[in-house]
Design a protein around this motif. Structure first.
Motif, PDB file in Angstrom:
ATOM      1  N   LYS A   9      97.402  19.155  78.557  1.00 52.50           N
ATOM      2  CA  LYS A   9      97.463  17.700  78.423  1.00 52.50           C
ATOM      3  C   LYS A   9      96.052  17.197  78.123  1.00 52.50           C
ATOM      4  CE  LYS A   9     101.552  16.928  81.102  1.00 52.50           C
ATOM      5  NZ  LYS A   9     102.474  16.135  80.361  1.00 52.50           N
ATOM      6  N   ALA A  10      95.977  16.271  77.167  1.00 54.56           N
ATOM      7  CA  ALA A  10      94.677  15.709  76.789  1.00 54.56           C
ATOM      8  C   ALA A  10      94.793  14.201  76.705  1.00 54.56           C
ATOM      9  CB  ALA A  10      94.230  16.275  75.445  1.00 54.56           C
ATOM     10  N   ASN A  11      93.848  13.536  77.321  1.00 55.93           N
ATOM     11  CA  ASN A  11      93.713  12.093  77.148  1.00 55.93           C
ATOM     12  C   ASN A  11      92.553  11.924  76.171  1.00 55.93           C
ATOM     13  OD1 ASN A  11      94.190   9.419  77.432  1.00 55.93           O
ATOM     14  ND2 ASN A  11      93.177   9.210  79.417  1.00 55.93           N
ATOM     15  N   ALA A 147      86.348  25.355  71.337  1.00 50.94           N
ATOM     16  CA  ALA A 147      87.249  26.057  72.256  1.00 50.94           C
ATOM     17  C   ALA A 147      86.705  26.049  73.682  1.00 50.94           C
ATOM     18  CB  ALA A 147      87.471  27.487  71.792  1.00 50.94           C
ATOM     19  N   GLY A 148      85.388  26.022  73.818  1.00 53.21           N
ATOM     20  CA  GLY A 148      84.773  25.987  75.146  1.00 53.21           C
ATOM     21  C   GLY A 148      85.065  24.712  75.919  1.00 53.21           C
ATOM     22  N   LEU A 149      85.570  23.692  75.249  1.00 57.79           N
ATOM     23  CA  LEU A 149      85.925  22.434  75.920  1.00 57.79           C
ATOM     24  C   LEU A 149      87.366  22.436  76.423  1.00 57.79           C
ATOM     25  CD1 LEU A 149      84.337  19.803  73.477  1.00 57.79           C
ATOM     26  CD2 LEU A 149      83.329  20.786  75.562  1.00 57.79           C
ATOM     27  N   ALA A 150      88.142  23.457  76.090  1.00 54.60           N
ATOM     28  CA  ALA A 150      89.571  23.486  76.434  1.00 54.60           C
ATOM     29  C   ALA A 150      89.783  23.606  77.934  1.00 54.60           C
ATOM     30  CB  ALA A 150      90.260  24.634  75.713  1.00 54.60           C
ATOM     31  N   GLN A 151      90.685  22.790  78.437  1.00 54.80           N
ATOM     32  CA  GLN A 151      91.132  22.824  79.825  1.00 54.80           C
ATOM     33  C   GLN A 151      92.607  22.455  79.827  1.00 54.80           C
ATOM     34  OE1 GLN A 151      88.209  19.758  81.061  1.00 54.80           O
ATOM     35  NE2 GLN A 151      87.753  21.148  82.755  1.00 54.80           N
ATOM     36  N   ARG A 152      93.332  22.869  80.832  1.00 61.52           N
ATOM     37  CA  ARG A 152      94.763  22.525  80.901  1.00 61.52           C
ATOM     38  C   ARG A 152      94.963  21.018  81.008  1.00 61.52           C
ATOM     39  NH1 ARG A 152      98.246  26.472  83.098  1.00 61.52           N
ATOM     40  NH2 ARG A 152      99.861  24.939  82.707  1.00 61.52           N
ATOM     41  N   SER A 153      94.012  20.324  81.606  1.00 63.55           N
ATOM     42  CA  SER A 153      94.039  18.861  81.678  1.00 63.55           C
ATOM     43  C   SER A 153      92.667  18.379  81.208  1.00 63.55           C
ATOM     44  CB  SER A 153      94.322  18.405  83.109  1.00 63.55           C
ATOM     45  OG  SER A 153      94.329  16.998  83.167  1.00 63.55           O
ATOM     46  N   MET A 154      92.650  17.624  80.094  1.00 65.50           N
ATOM     47  CA  MET A 154      91.376  17.262  79.465  1.00 65.50           C
ATOM     48  C   MET A 154      91.237  15.755  79.294  1.00 65.50           C
ATOM     49  SD  MET A 154      91.271  20.008  76.305  1.00 65.50           S
ATOM     50  CE  MET A 154      93.005  20.087  75.893  1.00 65.50           C
TER      51      MET A 154
END
Length: 186
Positions: A9-11, A147-154
């Motif tokens: 999920k990304a906001n 890609a280093g910024l990817a998180q399951r909740s962003m």
């Protein structure tokens, strides 16, 4: 037993000064089992760079892409279900590109990774006749940093100005400058 997609999920907070597009968007993304976080984040970048300023010709949506060969990674469809914009991430073959150009008013490709120049050299002369096609390349180090910024909740802040893109979250910030490989008329 088939592997399931992982949900991200990304906001997304977008400030695109080049196009005058601003807003906040809640995105739910499925990371296909064969997909990397690098590819996932390039899809998010493509969304931010091509979000239409209004919904008069439909909304930009994530399509099934890897799960369905008849769909791109993202698309914008108008109210009559006609495809306005077809967006692919990766290195599709020339047959797929020709088919997409026949189905859509506009097709945009984002190639990334170290093999992108080799891919482009192999298909360039075959696709430059496609007048509704744009091809962009992200440098490998830029795509990997993204890609280093990817998180399951962003919580992502995206700023676009003069062709430069800055994406940041609590993990850091990345500056990107997509390079045009092919744009009709340029």
């Amino acid at each position: 037993m088939a592997l399931k997609s992982t949900i991200y999920k990304a906001n997304l907070h977008l400030a695109d000064m080049d196009r005058g597009v601003y807003g906040e968007h809640a995105l739910t993304l499925a990371l296909h089992p064969s997909e990397t976080e690098e590819r996932l984040m390039v899809r998010v970048l493509a969304f931010a760079l091509h979000l239409p300023p209004d919904d008069q010709r439909g909304n930009l949506q994530f399509a099934r892409g890897l799960s369905d060969t008849d769909e791109p990674d993202l698309w914008q469809k108008d109210l009559t279900d006609q495809i306005v914009h077809w967006i692919e991430v990766g290195q599709p073959d020339e047959r797929r590109l020709a088919k997409a150009c026949g189905k859509s008013e506009r097709v945009t490709i984002y190639a990334y990774g170290s093999a992108a120049p080799i891919w482009w050299a192999g298909i360039e002369t075959k696709v430059t006749r496609l007048r509704n096609l744009e091809v962009w390349r992200l440098l490998p180090e830029q795509a990997q940093a993204l890609a280093g910024l990817a998180q399951r909740s962003m919580q992502l802040q995206v700023q676009v100005q003069d062709g430069h893109v800055w994406i940041s979250n609590d993990l850091g910030s990345v500056e990107l400058q997509p390079q045009p490989l092919w744009r009709p008329g340029h």
